[in-house]
Design a protein around this motif. Structure first.
Motif, PDB file in Angstrom:
ATOM      1  N   GLY A  37     -57.721 -66.374  34.227  1.00 47.50           N
ATOM      2  CA  GLY A  37     -57.749 -65.690  35.517  1.00 47.50           C
ATOM      3  C   GLY A  37     -58.718 -66.257  36.524  1.00 47.50           C
ATOM      4  O   GLY A  37     -58.665 -65.922  37.707  1.00 47.50           O
ATOM      5  N   MET A  38     -59.607 -67.127  36.090  1.00 48.18           N
ATOM      6  CA  MET A  38     -60.576 -67.723  37.017  1.00 48.18           C
ATOM      7  C   MET A  38     -60.027 -68.974  37.701  1.00 48.18           C
ATOM      8  O   MET A  38     -60.709 -69.593  38.502  1.00 48.18           O
ATOM      9  CB  MET A  38     -61.883 -68.058  36.283  1.00 48.18           C
ATOM     10  N   GLY A  64     -51.814 -63.719  35.715  1.00 46.58           N
ATOM     11  CA  GLY A  64     -51.546 -62.761  36.785  1.00 46.58           C
ATOM     12  C   GLY A  64     -50.849 -63.367  37.982  1.00 46.58           C
ATOM     13  O   GLY A  64     -51.143 -63.005  39.121  1.00 46.58           O
ATOM     14  N   PRO A  65     -49.890 -64.285  37.770  1.00 49.45           N
ATOM     15  CA  PRO A  65     -49.257 -64.946  38.910  1.00 49.45           C
ATOM     16  C   PRO A  65     -48.409 -64.016  39.773  1.00 49.45           C
ATOM     17  O   PRO A  65     -48.144 -64.320  40.925  1.00 49.45           O
ATOM     18  CB  PRO A  65     -48.395 -66.035  38.267  1.00 49.45           C
ATOM     19  N   ASN A  66     -47.979 -62.885  39.214  1.00 51.42           N
ATOM     20  CA  ASN A  66     -47.153 -61.955  39.988  1.00 51.42           C
ATOM     21  C   ASN A  66     -47.974 -60.923  40.739  1.00 51.42           C
ATOM     22  O   ASN A  66     -47.420 -60.107  41.464  1.00 51.42           O
ATOM     23  CB  ASN A  66     -46.131 -61.275  39.078  1.00 51.42           C
ATOM     24  N   ASN A  67     -49.277 -60.974  40.555  1.00 54.54           N
ATOM     25  CA  ASN A  67     -50.166 -60.082  41.305  1.00 54.54           C
ATOM     26  C   ASN A  67     -50.112 -60.516  42.764  1.00 54.54           C
ATOM     27  O   ASN A  67     -50.353 -61.682  43.079  1.00 54.54           O
ATOM     28  CB  ASN A  67     -51.582 -60.211  40.741  1.00 54.54           C
ATOM     29  N   MET A  74     -51.640 -69.317  44.414  1.00 52.54           N
ATOM     30  CA  MET A  74     -50.920 -70.100  43.415  1.00 52.54           C
ATOM     31  C   MET A  74     -49.828 -70.937  44.092  1.00 52.54           C
ATOM     32  O   MET A  74     -49.693 -72.133  43.821  1.00 52.54           O
ATOM     33  CB  MET A  74     -50.293 -69.185  42.363  1.00 52.54           C
ATOM     34  N   ARG A  75     -49.067 -70.326  44.971  1.00 56.21           N
ATOM     35  CA  ARG A  75     -47.991 -71.051  45.663  1.00 56.21           C
ATOM     36  C   ARG A  75     -48.545 -72.178  46.531  1.00 56.21           C
ATOM     37  O   ARG A  75     -47.966 -73.263  46.590  1.00 56.21           O
ATOM     38  CB  ARG A  75     -47.165 -70.087  46.503  1.00 56.21           C
ATOM     39  N   ARG A  94     -47.083 -76.123  35.586  1.00 58.57           N
ATOM     40  CA  ARG A  94     -47.343 -74.858  34.891  1.00 58.57           C
ATOM     41  C   ARG A  94     -47.320 -75.147  33.403  1.00 58.57           C
ATOM     42  O   ARG A  94     -46.490 -75.899  32.907  1.00 58.57           O
ATOM     43  CB  ARG A  94     -46.281 -73.824  35.230  1.00 58.57           C
ATOM     44  N   PHE A  95     -48.237 -74.528  32.718  1.00 56.04           N
ATOM     45  CA  PHE A  95     -48.410 -74.827  31.297  1.00 56.04           C
ATOM     46  C   PHE A  95     -48.843 -73.578  30.564  1.00 56.04           C
ATOM     47  O   PHE A  95     -49.704 -72.842  31.032  1.00 56.04           O
ATOM     48  CB  PHE A  95     -49.481 -75.906  31.152  1.00 56.04           C
TER      49      PHE A  95
END
Length: 136
Positions: A37-38, A64-67, A74-75, A94-95
């Motif tokens: 998350g960091m 938490g990419p959908n947060n 992220m995008r 992405r991994f």
């Protein structure tokens, strides 16, 4: 340190990249980023310091990419570092480390820098990590 506590060194990743990895002599620097998350704060710091190009390939496990709070950053990171961006100085993939079970090449056991190294072999051959094809 107090009783039962352990002193742990803290490193500024942007400073490490600047000091040790931002060199033309390095062919490739691969960073696996799984920091629970960091990654959002880490990438903000790396971009603020202008050292994202010190790494050639980032393998990122996004938490938490959908947060809605995380999604724009992220995008933006992925847009800046995607394979079809011709001005990208580094690529981001992405991994998820649970995907090691599907790895068609073993991880290098001797740190070889020749063609036996799976990362070198796949980047040379495919221009991307093996896991960029959607896993198994």
């Amino acid at each position: 340190c107090g009783r039962g506590m352990v002193a742990t060194p803290v490193w500024d990743v942007a400073d490490l990249l600047k000091r040790y990895f931002f060199h033309d002599s390095l062919r490739a620097v691969v960073a696996k980023v799984d920091v629970e998350g960091m990654e959002y704060a880490l990438f903000r710091r790396i971009l603020d310091e202008g050292v994202d190009c010190a790494v050639t390939h980032y393998a990122v496990e996004w938490h938490g990419p959908n947060n809605p709070k995380n999604r724009p950053q992220m995008r933006a990171w992925e847009k800046l570092h995607r394979p079809n961006n011709e001005s990208a100085c580094a690529l981001s993939h992405r991994f998820d480390d649970e995907s090691y079970g599907c790895d068609p090449w073993p991880l290098p056991s001797n740190g070889a820098g020749d063609d036996s190294d799976w990362a070198v072999k796949s980047v040379k051959k495919d221009g991307r990590f093996w896991l960029g094809d959607g896993g198994c």
